[in-house]
Write a protein that holds these residues in place. Structure first.
Motif, PDB file in Angstrom:
ATOM      1  N   UNK A  97      -0.378   2.692  16.104  1.00 44.92           N
ATOM      2  CA  UNK A  97      -1.392   2.969  14.912  1.00 44.92           C
ATOM      3  C   UNK A  97      -2.810   2.849  15.542  1.00 44.92           C
ATOM      4  N   UNK A  98      -3.722   3.638  14.986  1.00 43.31           N
ATOM      5  CA  UNK A  98      -5.037   3.889  15.339  1.00 43.31           C
ATOM      6  C   UNK A  98      -5.796   4.206  13.954  1.00 43.31           C
ATOM      7  N   UNK A  99      -7.381   4.286  14.284  1.00 46.39           N
ATOM      8  CA  UNK A  99      -7.848   4.607  13.181  1.00 46.39           C
ATOM      9  C   UNK A  99      -7.702   6.306  12.855  1.00 46.39           C
ATOM     10  N   UNK A 100      -7.010   6.987  13.780  1.00 46.74           N
ATOM     11  CA  UNK A 100      -6.936   8.439  13.358  1.00 46.74           C
ATOM     12  C   UNK A 100      -5.705   8.716  13.222  1.00 46.74           C
ATOM     13  N   UNK A 101      -4.719   7.825  13.446  1.00 44.06           N
ATOM     14  CA  UNK A 101      -3.298   8.144  13.133  1.00 44.06           C
ATOM     15  C   UNK A 101      -2.515   6.910  12.735  1.00 44.06           C
ATOM     16  N   UNK A 102      -1.747   6.662  11.729  1.00 42.68           N
ATOM     17  CA  UNK A 102      -0.813   5.673  11.467  1.00 42.68           C
ATOM     18  C   UNK A 102       0.360   6.291  10.461  1.00 42.68           C
ATOM     19  N   UNK A 103       1.160   5.360  10.668  1.00 37.45           N
ATOM     20  CA  UNK A 103       2.564   5.442   9.723  1.00 37.45           C
ATOM     21  C   UNK A 103       2.330   4.527   8.587  1.00 37.45           C
ATOM     22  N   UNK A 104       2.481   5.261   7.524  1.00 40.99           N
ATOM     23  CA  UNK A 104       2.265   4.542   6.265  1.00 40.99           C
ATOM     24  C   UNK A 104       3.199   3.564   6.012  1.00 40.99           C
ATOM     25  N   UNK A 105       2.867   2.470   5.706  1.00 37.86           N
ATOM     26  CA  UNK A 105       3.823   1.279   5.285  1.00 37.86           C
ATOM     27  C   UNK A 105       4.886   1.651   4.141  1.00 37.86           C
ATOM     28  N   UNK A 106       6.015   0.887   4.058  1.00 35.93           N
ATOM     29  CA  UNK A 106       6.732   1.106   2.941  1.00 35.93           C
ATOM     30  C   UNK A 106       7.691  -0.032   2.655  1.00 35.93           C
ATOM     31  N   UNK A 107       8.146  -0.112   1.164  1.00 35.73           N
ATOM     32  CA  UNK A 107       9.210  -1.136   0.943  1.00 35.73           C
ATOM     33  C   UNK A 107      10.449  -0.684   0.483  1.00 35.73           C
ATOM     34  N   UNK A 108      11.313  -1.263   0.546  1.00 34.03           N
ATOM     35  CA  UNK A 108      12.824  -1.067  -0.255  1.00 34.03           C
ATOM     36  C   UNK A 108      13.008  -1.876  -1.411  1.00 34.03           C
ATOM     37  N   UNK A 109      13.221  -1.210  -2.284  1.00 34.78           N
ATOM     38  CA  UNK A 109      13.712  -1.639  -3.713  1.00 34.78           C
ATOM     39  C   UNK A 109      12.814  -2.156  -4.695  1.00 34.78           C
ATOM     40  N   UNK A 110      11.644  -3.008  -4.183  1.00 35.79           N
ATOM     41  CA  UNK A 110      10.660  -3.567  -4.861  1.00 35.79           C
ATOM     42  C   UNK A 110       9.388  -2.496  -5.286  1.00 35.79           C
ATOM     43  N   UNK A 111       9.952  -1.302  -5.811  1.00 33.12           N
ATOM     44  CA  UNK A 111       8.785  -0.336  -6.228  1.00 33.12           C
ATOM     45  C   UNK A 111       7.762  -0.623  -7.194  1.00 33.12           C
ATOM     46  N   UNK A 112       7.997  -1.455  -8.443  1.00 32.64           N
ATOM     47  CA  UNK A 112       7.308  -1.943  -9.252  1.00 32.64           C
ATOM     48  C   UNK A 112       6.121  -2.808  -8.994  1.00 32.64           C
ATOM     49  N   UNK A 113       6.344  -3.836  -7.816  1.00 29.64           N
ATOM     50  CA  UNK A 113       5.442  -4.514  -7.233  1.00 29.64           C
ATOM     51  C   UNK A 113       4.466  -3.630  -6.718  1.00 29.64           C
ATOM     52  N   UNK A 114       4.914  -2.741  -5.910  1.00 26.04           N
ATOM     53  CA  UNK A 114       3.843  -1.701  -5.120  1.00 26.04           C
ATOM     54  C   UNK A 114       3.094  -0.931  -6.069  1.00 26.04           C
ATOM     55  N   UNK A 115       3.747  -0.526  -7.200  1.00 20.89           N
ATOM     56  CA  UNK A 115       3.145   0.367  -8.281  1.00 20.89           C
ATOM     57  C   UNK A 115       2.138  -0.446  -8.762  1.00 20.89           C
ATOM     58  N   UNK A 116       1.968  -1.730  -9.160  1.00 18.56           N
ATOM     59  CA  UNK A 116       1.073  -2.571  -9.575  1.00 18.56           C
ATOM     60  C   UNK A 116       0.154  -2.861  -8.737  1.00 18.56           C
ATOM     61  N   UNK A 117       0.358  -2.934  -7.407  1.00 24.12           N
ATOM     62  CA  UNK A 117      -0.580  -3.453  -6.440  1.00 24.12           C
ATOM     63  C   UNK A 117      -1.615  -2.017  -6.041  1.00 24.12           C
ATOM     64  N   UNK A 118      -1.089  -0.882  -6.122  1.00 22.28           N
ATOM     65  CA  UNK A 118      -1.920   0.159  -5.863  1.00 22.28           C
ATOM     66  C   UNK A 118      -2.804   0.539  -7.075  1.00 22.28           C
ATOM     67  N   UNK A 119      -2.212   0.242  -8.225  1.00 17.56           N
ATOM     68  CA  UNK A 119      -3.198   0.481  -9.649  1.00 17.56           C
ATOM     69  C   UNK A 119      -4.285  -0.640  -9.462  1.00 17.56           C
ATOM     70  N   UNK A 120      -4.028  -1.792  -9.199  1.00 15.90           N
ATOM     71  CA  UNK A 120      -5.011  -2.819  -9.053  1.00 15.90           C
ATOM     72  C   UNK A 120      -6.257  -2.424  -7.919  1.00 15.90           C
ATOM     73  N   UNK A 121      -5.527  -1.874  -6.972  1.00 11.71           N
ATOM     74  CA  UNK A 121      -6.694  -1.460  -5.928  1.00 11.71           C
ATOM     75  C   UNK A 121      -7.218  -0.129  -6.052  1.00 11.71           C
TER      76      UNK A 121
END
Length: 300
Positions: free
Chosen positions: A144-168
């Motif tokens: 990982x660096x400022x020019x290239x990184x792999x996006x993080x992910x979660x398994x199963x808990x999509x609703x929490x990630x959905x809420x978090x991204x909306x808040x941000x």
């Protein structure tokens, strides 16, 4: 496949995400789909439409040293990040630049990051590997660096990630089955994008046919009514018929195929974000507002 334009696998619009135990969820970044091809010290980048854009993004040369594999094809989103959020307008600005001097300056004001979310090949094709295996390959070969990184992910808990991204204030999330394979030039009904859309009450200022498009506006702080979007999607035949029946009596002039109207009708417009020029991006019609007063349709 290497150093050849390929058409990536595409997403379908989803509704609300579920917490599916066999699904993977990651962030939906807002930029351009970019496929990075690397072999040794050679690196090239292509858009999803097959356009070669390597020279427009000198950051790719730095990205070379962060791909720990002699050969790789990465599926990425090219973004410009502001406080952790991707800003589509800023990356689109970079994508329009052709002048070497302007690109050099924009590397400081609009630095690009390539966020990798899938991998198509290393020294062998990976299209028939499952998504979760491809994610592991991706994690293993990227530093990982400022020019290239792999996006993080979660398994199963999509609703929490959905809420978090909306808040941000982020664009949304992506949902994919863990065992899904990669099919080139395919829009998968099982790969879903869940976007955080907003709504604005707007004034119908005009319309045009072929395709049917409404020009909608809002009143700004200076009291002036200005166009904020051209809305092409979301209309059913009944909406169009009802609108034409009223609009024909409100036409003030026709200009370059646009029928401008006396601003008396309001509607609800769904959009993804507002641009720096106070325009709505990725819009759709969400119904007439017959009880709404024009002066209440304020750009907020």
């Amino acid at each position: 496949m290497l150093f050849t334009p390929v058409k990536p696998m595409l997403l379908t619009m989803g509704k609300e995400p579920t917490n599916h135990p066999e699904h993977l969820y990651d962030i939906k970044w807002d930029g351009w789909r970019i496929l990075i091809h690397k072999q040794g010290n050679r690196i090239e980048a292509y858009t999803r439409h097959g356009n070669q854009v390597t020279n427009q993004f000198p950051e790719l040369q730095e990205a070379l040293s962060h791909i720990n594999k002699h050969t790789a094809i990465l599926d990425c989103e090219g973004v410009v990040l502001r406080n952790g959020n991707s800003v589509f307008e800023d990356f689109a600005y970079r994508g329009r630049l052709k002048s070497t001097e302007k690109i050099r300056k924009a590397m400081i004001t609009h630095p690009v990051t390539f966020v990798a979310f899938d991998i198509l090949a290393t020294d062998k094709p990976l299209l028939k590997e499952t998504l979760i295996k491809r994610k592991q390959y991706l994690k293993d070969i990227i530093t990982p660096s400022n020019v290239l990184l792999a996006t993080p992910y979660v398994i199963e808990d999509g609703q929490t990630l959905h809420t978090l991204t909306k808040e941000k204030g982020m664009e949304g999330i992506v949902e994919k089955p863990l065992n899904s394979l990669y099919h080139l030039d395919t829009r998968s009904p099982n790969w879903l994008k869940h976007k955080h859309f907003k709504r604005l009450d707007t004034v119908i200022m005009g319309y045009k046919e072929n395709p049917f498009t409404m020009i909608v506006g809002s009143t700004f702080s200076n009291g002036k009514l200005k166009p904020v979007a051209q809305v092409e999607f979301g209309f059913n035949p009944e909406d169009k018929q009802a609108f034409r029946g009223i609009a024909n009596r409100l036409i003030t002039k026709e200009e370059n195929g646009v029928f401008w109207l006396e601003p008396l009708l309001c509607c609800s417009t769904q959009y993804l974000e507002k641009t720096s020029k106070n325009m709505l991006r990725i819009t759709s019609f969400k119904g007439f507002l017959p009880e709404k007063k024009v002066e209440e349709c304020v750009f907020t």
